[in-house]
Design a protein around this motif. Structure first.
Motif, PDB file in Angstrom:
ATOM      1  N   PHE A   1      -5.049  -5.142  -1.800  1.00 24.53           N
ATOM      2  CA  PHE A   1      -4.493  -4.369  -2.903  1.00 24.53           C
ATOM      3  C   PHE A   1      -3.253  -3.594  -2.479  1.00 24.53           C
ATOM      4  CE2 PHE A   1      -4.331  -0.222  -5.065  1.00 24.53           C
ATOM      5  CZ  PHE A   1      -4.082  -0.641  -6.364  1.00 24.53           C
ATOM      6  N   ALA A   2      -3.271  -2.965  -1.302  1.00 26.87           N
ATOM      7  CA  ALA A   2      -2.141  -2.133  -0.869  1.00 26.87           C
ATOM      8  C   ALA A   2      -0.870  -2.964  -0.729  1.00 26.87           C
ATOM      9  CB  ALA A   2      -2.476  -1.439   0.447  1.00 26.87           C
ATOM     10  N   SER A   3      -0.992  -4.127  -0.100  1.00 29.08           N
ATOM     11  CA  SER A   3       0.197  -4.973   0.081  1.00 29.08           C
ATOM     12  C   SER A   3       0.669  -5.552  -1.251  1.00 29.08           C
ATOM     13  CB  SER A   3      -0.113  -6.095   1.066  1.00 29.08           C
ATOM     14  OG  SER A   3      -1.222  -6.872   0.626  1.00 29.08           O
ATOM     15  N   ALA A   4      -0.270  -5.895  -2.150  1.00 27.84           N
ATOM     16  CA  ALA A   4       0.125  -6.404  -3.461  1.00 27.84           C
ATOM     17  C   ALA A   4       0.826  -5.322  -4.274  1.00 27.84           C
ATOM     18  CB  ALA A   4      -1.100  -6.925  -4.212  1.00 27.84           C
ATOM     19  N   ALA A   5       0.326  -4.077  -4.191  1.00 25.34           N
ATOM     20  CA  ALA A   5       0.969  -2.980  -4.911  1.00 25.34           C
ATOM     21  C   ALA A   5       2.368  -2.712  -4.362  1.00 25.34           C
ATOM     22  CB  ALA A   5       0.101  -1.726  -4.815  1.00 25.34           C
ATOM     23  N   MET A   6       2.535  -2.758  -3.051  1.00 20.36           N
ATOM     24  CA  MET A   6       3.848  -2.546  -2.457  1.00 20.36           C
ATOM     25  C   MET A   6       4.814  -3.663  -2.874  1.00 20.36           C
ATOM     26  SD  MET A   6       5.984  -0.822  -0.773  1.00 20.36           S
ATOM     27  CE  MET A   6       4.990   0.455   0.023  1.00 20.36           C
ATOM     28  N   GLN A   7       4.311  -4.890  -2.927  1.00 25.33           N
ATOM     29  CA  GLN A   7       5.142  -6.001  -3.368  1.00 25.33           C
ATOM     30  C   GLN A   7       5.591  -5.793  -4.816  1.00 25.33           C
ATOM     31  OE1 GLN A   7       7.304  -8.960  -2.554  1.00 25.33           O
ATOM     32  NE2 GLN A   7       5.570  -8.984  -1.128  1.00 25.33           N
ATOM     33  N   LEU A   8       4.706  -5.297  -5.659  1.00 26.65           N
ATOM     34  CA  LEU A   8       5.040  -5.090  -7.068  1.00 26.65           C
ATOM     35  C   LEU A   8       6.117  -4.028  -7.232  1.00 26.65           C
ATOM     36  CD1 LEU A   8       4.476  -5.525 -10.101  1.00 26.65           C
ATOM     37  CD2 LEU A   8       2.677  -3.796  -9.914  1.00 26.65           C
ATOM     38  N   VAL A   9       5.924  -2.840  -6.635  1.00 20.55           N
ATOM     39  CA  VAL A   9       6.890  -1.752  -6.838  1.00 20.55           C
ATOM     40  C   VAL A   9       8.237  -2.096  -6.202  1.00 20.55           C
ATOM     41  CG1 VAL A   9       5.075  -0.018  -7.063  1.00 20.55           C
ATOM     42  CG2 VAL A   9       6.003  -0.518  -4.795  1.00 20.55           C
ATOM     43  N   SER A  10       8.234  -2.788  -5.083  1.00 18.06           N
ATOM     44  CA  SER A  10       9.491  -3.144  -4.436  1.00 18.06           C
ATOM     45  C   SER A  10      10.288  -4.130  -5.296  1.00 18.06           C
ATOM     46  CB  SER A  10       9.228  -3.747  -3.057  1.00 18.06           C
ATOM     47  OG  SER A  10       8.554  -2.817  -2.222  1.00 18.06           O
ATOM     48  N   ARG A  11       9.626  -5.134  -5.853  1.00 20.65           N
ATOM     49  CA  ARG A  11      10.328  -6.112  -6.673  1.00 20.65           C
ATOM     50  C   ARG A  11      10.789  -5.500  -7.997  1.00 20.65           C
ATOM     51  NH1 ARG A  11      10.061 -11.725  -5.899  1.00 20.65           N
ATOM     52  NH2 ARG A  11       9.225 -12.316  -3.871  1.00 20.65           N
TER      53      ARG A  11
ATOM     54  N   GLU B   1      -0.599   5.506  -5.853  1.00 22.07           N
ATOM     55  CA  GLU B   1      -1.055   4.672  -4.744  1.00 22.07           C
ATOM     56  C   GLU B   1       0.105   4.136  -3.912  1.00 22.07           C
ATOM     57  OE1 GLU B   1      -4.104   4.256  -3.884  1.00 22.07           O
ATOM     58  OE2 GLU B   1      -5.118   5.122  -5.620  1.00 22.07           O
ATOM     59  N   GLN B   2       1.217   3.772  -4.555  1.00 28.67           N
ATOM     60  CA  GLN B   2       2.353   3.200  -3.840  1.00 28.67           C
ATOM     61  C   GLN B   2       3.648   3.695  -4.475  1.00 28.67           C
ATOM     62  OE1 GLN B   2       2.567   1.643  -1.111  1.00 28.67           O
ATOM     63  NE2 GLN B   2       0.535   0.790  -0.718  1.00 28.67           N
ATOM     64  N   ILE B   3       4.651   3.881  -3.614  1.00 28.66           N
ATOM     65  CA  ILE B   3       5.993   4.241  -4.056  1.00 28.66           C
ATOM     66  C   ILE B   3       6.959   3.300  -3.352  1.00 28.66           C
ATOM     67  CG2 ILE B   3       7.774   6.029  -4.129  1.00 28.66           C
ATOM     68  CD1 ILE B   3       5.604   8.119  -4.135  1.00 28.66           C
ATOM     69  N   SER B   4       7.889   2.750  -4.109  1.00 22.75           N
ATOM     70  CA  SER B   4       8.843   1.822  -3.518  1.00 22.75           C
ATOM     71  C   SER B   4       9.676   2.519  -2.451  1.00 22.75           C
ATOM     72  CB  SER B   4       9.756   1.255  -4.613  1.00 22.75           C
ATOM     73  OG  SER B   4      10.494   2.297  -5.221  1.00 22.75           O
ATOM     74  N   HIS B   5       9.979   1.774  -1.379  1.00 21.49           N
ATOM     75  CA  HIS B   5      10.813   2.246  -0.267  1.00 21.49           C
ATOM     76  C   HIS B   5      10.165   3.424   0.478  1.00 21.49           C
ATOM     77  CE1 HIS B   5      13.661  -0.245  -2.340  1.00 21.49           C
ATOM     78  NE2 HIS B   5      13.777   0.605  -3.358  1.00 21.49           N
ATOM     79  N   SER B   6       8.848   3.598   0.330  1.00 27.21           N
ATOM     80  CA  SER B   6       8.158   4.706   1.013  1.00 27.21           C
ATOM     81  C   SER B   6       6.825   4.196   1.525  1.00 27.21           C
ATOM     82  CB  SER B   6       7.928   5.890   0.070  1.00 27.21           C
ATOM     83  OG  SER B   6       9.166   6.405  -0.389  1.00 27.21           O
ATOM     84  N   ALA B   7       6.669   4.145   2.844  1.00 28.01           N
ATOM     85  CA  ALA B   7       5.410   3.709   3.430  1.00 28.01           C
ATOM     86  C   ALA B   7       4.359   4.799   3.346  1.00 28.01           C
ATOM     87  CB  ALA B   7       5.614   3.294   4.886  1.00 28.01           C
ATOM     88  N   GLN B   8       4.783   6.079   3.465  1.00 23.97           N
ATOM     89  CA  GLN B   8       3.868   7.208   3.404  1.00 23.97           C
ATOM     90  C   GLN B   8       4.488   8.288   2.529  1.00 23.97           C
ATOM     91  OE1 GLN B   8       3.081   8.455   7.405  1.00 23.97           O
ATOM     92  NE2 GLN B   8       1.821   6.665   7.892  1.00 23.97           N
ATOM     93  N   PHE B   9       3.634   9.092   1.909  1.00 25.37           N
ATOM     94  CA  PHE B   9       4.119  10.186   1.084  1.00 25.37           C
ATOM     95  C   PHE B   9       3.034  11.247   1.014  1.00 25.37           C
ATOM     96  CE2 PHE B   9       2.274   6.855  -1.488  1.00 25.37           C
ATOM     97  CZ  PHE B   9       1.343   7.520  -2.269  1.00 25.37           C
TER      98      PHE B   9
END
Length: 626
Positions: free
Chosen positions: A183-193, A216-224
């Motif tokens: 889920f984490a990698s899929a969410a990162m893929q979604l926000v980045s695209r 859960e995820q923010i584009s261009h941000s690994a941690q927040f």
């Protein structure tokens, strides 16, 4: 949400088409030629919207167009160009507009154009002159309609290309999300695209936790840091969109349908971050809110971009939810599944689920209280209690075979005959020897040879013994049934004239009225079997008969079949007075097989139904935990 947006897009497309038709009509009428003084003074366009027809353009805007509207309807019905007399000083010309995007040969009818042509006084009443004057106008109208049809075709082509491009982008993004295993990698893929495609400064994905949404995820941000005011403002903007079950856009795009949406949280987030445009889109699974996506950028979002975002997220929402569920720990999955089932059972709705639960509960309660006779199933073989083996009385040849396996025999009935010719010759030989010894004895007695008499007496006794042995073999040359019964084995038809050795087995004979059962009891149930227990037997050859029996003996003998061990238990059939009638007993044969059920006593139904499962669980627990 999607239906409302689709309706807004359809209305916008229709308005754009109407504006194009209105502009075309004005240009055509203003630029129309004036052959011999004839001029176009009025125009009407009738257009189809779905299954309805309505006027969409009138030039100029003030005059009454009822007559031209009637002419356009006639053109629509006829499907071809028409010329009609509208008055003493005017004529009407009309031409159909066809949709060239369809598969029909001439295209489906899309609209109808009608124009009023004023005739100068010099042409009135002169038909040939009027035709000459109308010809350039009809050609001009035909060319203008072709231009209008081309514009419709181009607009449809552009719309189709935009739709194809949008679908290609949607499928590319969905494939990228589905390709990620977690889920984490899929969410990162979604926000980045999304950030790359829509040129957003920041894209945030939040997921629903109870009554609130957590980022859960923010584009261009690994941690927040979740405690940041910007993160909390983003979560509030997501909650605002989820509460309305509709996209919240600030500032709202131009057009109808956007003025009633609440966007206070979006404006607050934009004011905090300094970006001029914010949009939050809910992720829904049917009516259930899953999460939301917030995009922030400097350029405003238009209605087309909002529709593209909504269709994209509608495709990705379910895929993200499936990945999130798969990433949960096994205990949490079990707890959530249990909670869902309990909610269906005790919550509103799901009537069939509740009825099923009531039936299962009632069945469980009944099986816990009610009792029944517990039975053990076992394979059974019917055997004779006694078998007599008939062997060859001496070494010789078989002369006749009188019975075959399966034949019923009576006591003393001949079964087979041995060849006796050699025995008869041997008998004559020894009889001759005895006669010779008697004559010699008499002669020696006459001579007074006492020693010779004694020797001859011994030889005579030996000959008599051999003769008695031959007579005994002759008596046993015919094999007789020892009792009434059935021949179990011994087919000598194929061995007539063949030699047999002394003691070789020729027949097996079993009685017909005395049987025993060999029951193969499974190893796990042998401890429940006791001598004296009763049961019933159903043979494969007599499925309509239930034969009662009684356990007589538990043997240590075991047999293995299909990977399991079974103990052999002996039982006897109950006599006629207790259950087996004479007809059924006469049909019994040794070697018949069937299934027996041994009654072990009364017990609760729940114990009877779950015994094998409980025994397996106990053995498994003992194997692993001791």
């Amino acid at each position: 949400m999607q239906l409302g947006d689709s309706g807004t897009q359809a209305i916008a497309a229709w308005q754009q088409q109407v504006q194009g038709v209105q502009g075309w009509l004005a240009r055509h009428c203003e630029q129309a030629p004036r052959p011999e003084g004839a001029r176009v003074t009025q125009g009407v366009v009738l257009w189809r919207q779905s299954e309805r027809w309505q006027p969409v353009a009138l030039w100029p805007g003030q005059p009454d167009g009822a007559a031209l509207l009637s002419l356009s309807e006639e053109v629509r019905d006829a499907g071809r160009g028409l010329v009609s007399q509208l008055g003493e000083d005017s004529l009407g010309i009309g031409y159909p507009v066809r949709d060239l995007t369809t598969d029909e040969a001439d295209g489906a009818l899309l609209g109808a154009v009608a124009l009023r042509v004023m005739l100068p006084e010099a042409l009135r009443g002169r038909d040939s002159a009027v035709q000459t004057a109308l010809l350039p106008l009809m050609q001009r109208l035909e060319d203008g309609v072709a231009t209008l049809e081309r514009d419709v075709l181009q607009r449809s082509y552009r719309s189709g290309r935009q739709l194809q491009d949008r679908l290609s982008q949607h499928l590319s993004l969905l494939a990228a999300v589905l390709a990620e295993p977690r889920f984490a990698s899929a969410a990162m893929q979604l926000v980045s695209r999304l950030a790359s495609h829509f040129e957003a400064e920041r894209v945030s994905l939040g997921w629903r936790r109870g009554s609130r949404t957590r980022v859960e995820q923010i584009s261009h941000s690994a941690q927040f840091n979740r405690k940041m005011n910007r993160i909390r403002a983003t979560e509030t903007a997501m909650d605002e969109a989820l509460d309305q079950r509709i996209s919240a856009v600030w500032p709202a795009p131009a057009g109808p349908g956007w003025e009633h949406r609440v966007v206070r949280a979006q404006a607050a987030l934009g004011g905090m971050t300094g970006l001029t445009s914010v949009i939050s889109l809910p992720l829904l699974d049917g009516a259930e809110p899953l999460g939301a996506v917030t995009l922030e950028r400097d350029m405003p979002f238009d209605a087309e971009e909002v529709a593209a975002l909504e269709s994209l997220l509608a495709l990705c929402a379910r895929a993200l939810e499936e990945k999130r569920r798969n990433d949960r720990a096994l205990p949490l999955k079990v707890a959530v599944a249990t909670s869902e089932q309990l909610g269906r059972l005790f919550g509103p709705g799901f009537l069939g689920y509740k009825l099923t639960g009531l039936l299962l509960s009632g069945g469980l309660a009944f099986s816990w209280v009610a009792t029944g006779v517990e039975r053990i199933a076992a394979d059974a073989i019917l055997e004779s209690r006694e078998q007599r083996v008939m062997t060859a009385p001496f070494r010789g040849y078989i002369d006749a075979a009188l019975v075959r396996p399966g034949d019923r025999v009576e006591a003393g009935q001949p079964l087979a005959d041995m060849e006796t010719r050699d025995l008869l010759l041997e008998r004559l030989q020894w009889q001759s020897e005895l006669a010779k010894f008697e004559r010699q004895e008499q002669e020696m007695r006459a001579r007074g040879d006492r020693a010779g008499v004694n020797v001859l007496a011994a030889q005579r006794d030996q000959a008599q013994a051999r003769l008695a042995l031959v007579d005994s073999r002759l008596e046993r040359a015919r094999l007789l049934a020892p009792f009434a019964g059935v021949v179990v084995s011994g087919d000598l038809i194929q061995r007539l004239g063949g030699v047999v050795e002394q003691g070789e087995e020729l027949f097996r004979v079993s009685p017909l009225d005395d049987f025993r059962l060999e029951l193969e009891v499974p190893e796990r149930r042998i401890d429940d079997v006791r001598v004296g227990q009763r049961g019933e037997l159903v043979l494969a050859a007599m499925t309509g008969e239930r034969l009662p029996f009684v356990i007589e003996r538990l043997t240590p003998q075991t047999r293995s079949s299909d990977g399991s061990t079974r103990f052999v238990v002996e039982a006897s059939l109950v006599r006629d007075a207790e259950g087996i009638d004479g007809a059924a007993r006469r049909e019994l044969r040794p070697g018949l097989q069937g299934v027996a059920r041994i009654e072990t006593g009364e017990n609760k139904l729940i114990v009877i139904w779950t015994r094998e499962l409980v025994d397996w669980l106990r053995l498994t627990l003992w194997r692993w935990w001791g």
